[in-house]
Design a protein around this motif. Sequence first.
Motif, short mmCIF file in Angstrom:
data_model
loop_
_atom_site.label_atom_id
_atom_site.label_comp_id
_atom_site.label_asym_id
_atom_site.label_seq_id
_atom_site.Cartn_x
_atom_site.Cartn_y
_atom_site.Cartn_z
N MET A 165 0.83 -1.21 0.00
CA MET A 165 0.00 0.00 0.00
C MET A 165 0.86 1.26 0.00
N MET A 166 2.00 1.22 0.76
CA MET A 166 2.89 2.37 0.78
C MET A 166 3.43 2.68 -0.62
N ALA A 167 3.78 1.59 -1.36
CA ALA A 167 4.32 1.79 -2.71
C ALA A 167 3.28 2.41 -3.62
N VAL A 168 2.03 1.96 -3.51
CA VAL A 168 0.96 2.51 -4.32
C VAL A 168 0.72 3.97 -3.96
N ASN A 169 0.70 4.27 -2.66
CA ASN A 169 0.50 5.65 -2.24
C ASN A 169 1.62 6.55 -2.72
N ALA A 170 2.85 6.05 -2.67
CA ALA A 170 3.99 6.84 -3.16
C ALA A 170 3.87 7.09 -4.65
N HIS A 171 3.44 6.08 -5.39
CA HIS A 171 3.28 6.22 -6.83
C HIS A 171 2.22 7.27 -7.16
N ILE A 172 1.10 7.21 -6.46
CA ILE A 172 0.05 8.22 -6.66
C ILE A 172 0.58 9.62 -6.36
N ALA A 173 1.30 9.74 -5.25
CA ALA A 173 1.83 11.04 -4.86
C ALA A 173 2.82 11.56 -5.90
N ILE A 174 3.66 10.68 -6.44
CA ILE A 174 4.65 11.08 -7.44
C ILE A 174 3.94 11.58 -8.69
N VAL A 175 2.93 10.86 -9.15
CA VAL A 175 2.21 11.25 -10.37
C VAL A 175 1.52 12.59 -10.17
N ILE A 176 0.78 12.73 -9.08
CA ILE A 176 0.03 13.97 -8.85
C ILE A 176 0.98 15.15 -8.67
N CYS A 177 2.04 14.96 -7.91
CA CYS A 177 3.00 16.05 -7.70
C CYS A 177 3.71 16.42 -9.00
N ALA A 178 4.02 15.43 -9.82
CA ALA A 178 4.68 15.70 -11.10
C ALA A 178 3.78 16.52 -12.01
N VAL A 179 2.50 16.15 -12.07
CA VAL A 179 1.54 16.91 -12.88
C VAL A 179 1.44 18.34 -12.38
N LEU A 180 1.36 18.51 -11.07
CA LEU A 180 1.24 19.86 -10.50
C LEU A 180 2.50 20.68 -10.76
N LEU A 181 3.67 20.07 -10.62
CA LEU A 181 4.92 20.79 -10.89
C LEU A 181 4.98 21.23 -12.35
N ASP A 182 4.57 20.35 -13.24
CA ASP A 182 4.57 20.72 -14.66
C ASP A 182 3.59 21.86 -14.93
N LEU A 183 2.42 21.80 -14.32
CA LEU A 183 1.42 22.84 -14.53
C LEU A 183 1.88 24.19 -13.99
N VAL A 184 2.54 24.17 -12.84
CA VAL A 184 2.93 25.42 -12.19
C VAL A 184 4.25 25.97 -12.72
N LEU A 185 5.23 25.08 -12.92
CA LEU A 185 6.59 25.53 -13.25
C LEU A 185 7.02 25.23 -14.67
N GLY A 186 6.38 24.25 -15.31
CA GLY A 186 6.85 23.85 -16.64
C GLY A 186 8.17 23.12 -16.56
N ASP A 187 8.90 23.09 -17.66
CA ASP A 187 10.19 22.40 -17.69
C ASP A 187 11.19 23.10 -16.78
N PRO A 188 11.93 22.34 -15.97
CA PRO A 188 12.98 22.94 -15.12
C PRO A 188 14.24 23.21 -15.95
N ARG A 189 14.23 24.29 -16.70
CA ARG A 189 15.30 24.54 -17.67
C ARG A 189 16.65 24.84 -17.03
N ALA A 190 16.64 25.24 -15.78
CA ALA A 190 17.91 25.53 -15.10
C ALA A 190 18.58 24.26 -14.57
N LEU A 191 17.88 23.14 -14.64
CA LEU A 191 18.40 21.87 -14.12
C LEU A 191 18.69 20.92 -15.28
N PRO A 192 19.53 19.91 -15.06
CA PRO A 192 19.80 18.92 -16.12
C PRO A 192 18.51 18.27 -16.59
N HIS A 193 18.33 18.19 -17.91
CA HIS A 193 17.09 17.63 -18.45
C HIS A 193 17.41 16.32 -19.18
#
Length: 317
Positions: free
Chosen positions: A1-29
């Motif tokens: 269950m912890m792994a599933v919860n972590a996966h959900i959190a990663i997906v949702i946080c990634a979508v939110l980061l993309d929506l708010v910040l876009g590509d992190p161009r200052a970091l290695p891509h």
Amino acid sequence: MMAVNAHIAIVICAVLLDLVLGDPRALPHPVVGIGELISALEGPLRRRIPNLRVAGVVLLIVTVGVCYALAASLIYAAYLLAPAAGFIASLYLAWVSLAARSLHEESAKVARALRNGDLPAARLALSYIVGRETAELDEPEIIRGAVETVAENTGDGVIAPLFYLVLGGPALAIAYKAVNTLDSMVGYKNERYLEFGWASARFDDLANYLPARLTGLLMVLAAPMCGLNGGGAWRILRRDGRNHSSPNSGFPEAAAAGALGVRLGGANRYFGKVVEKPTIGDPLLPLSQASYEGVVRLMYGSEALLVAAWVVLLALL
């Protein structure tokens, strides 16, 4: 269950980061690294393997395999250090695999120039996101190019990487980005890449087969929530989804055309030659700023629906 919860959190946080910040161009891509790997492999493979199709198959296998292995190894090593480090590594790779904000920002430059009455600037901005010639396009044709690009890239730049992220985690999403980058670099039907890029182009078609059709369906469902025509999206998706030289791109373009009530496709100029493409949709409304704004809403609505459906499915299971 912890792994599933972590996966959900990663997906949702990634979508939110993309929506708010876009590509992190200052970091290695990772996509930059993928491009450099492809460029480094092309020359040696051409020299050492006379059969260009075989060389292209090797390029595909090595590039995708290396990218998946490196991503998975980075995540594994980070988790060995600490759970928080593993989560951050996973989140970063998930974040950079998504491109909704970047697609919006780049296409918005076209719309902004048109609002300012600057056709030359709009043509220039469009030239950065489409393959066709743009120097002589009028405003409706510029808008058509922007709408088609956002619709098509909703499939392979937003929904497809999110689909693979949900399905197999950040490493699989990065592997998909490797496939997509291969197609954009060597998947051309010209003398240089017709044989060498054949495997990459075909595998990209295969990787996008389900996501493209899923994108079309998501657009149909998202259309009413975006103030657009869901019935029209479904009708044109069924009628014109295959009216495209690509086996996949027609599905999101058809759903978008039906939702917006516009006609896409038609004549495009490439390298001085006019190419007549099949039309998609009916011209119920003129191509306008409202068309562009509508397709952007469809992109975000489709992404939100996919995330919500996945979370609900996991909860039910």
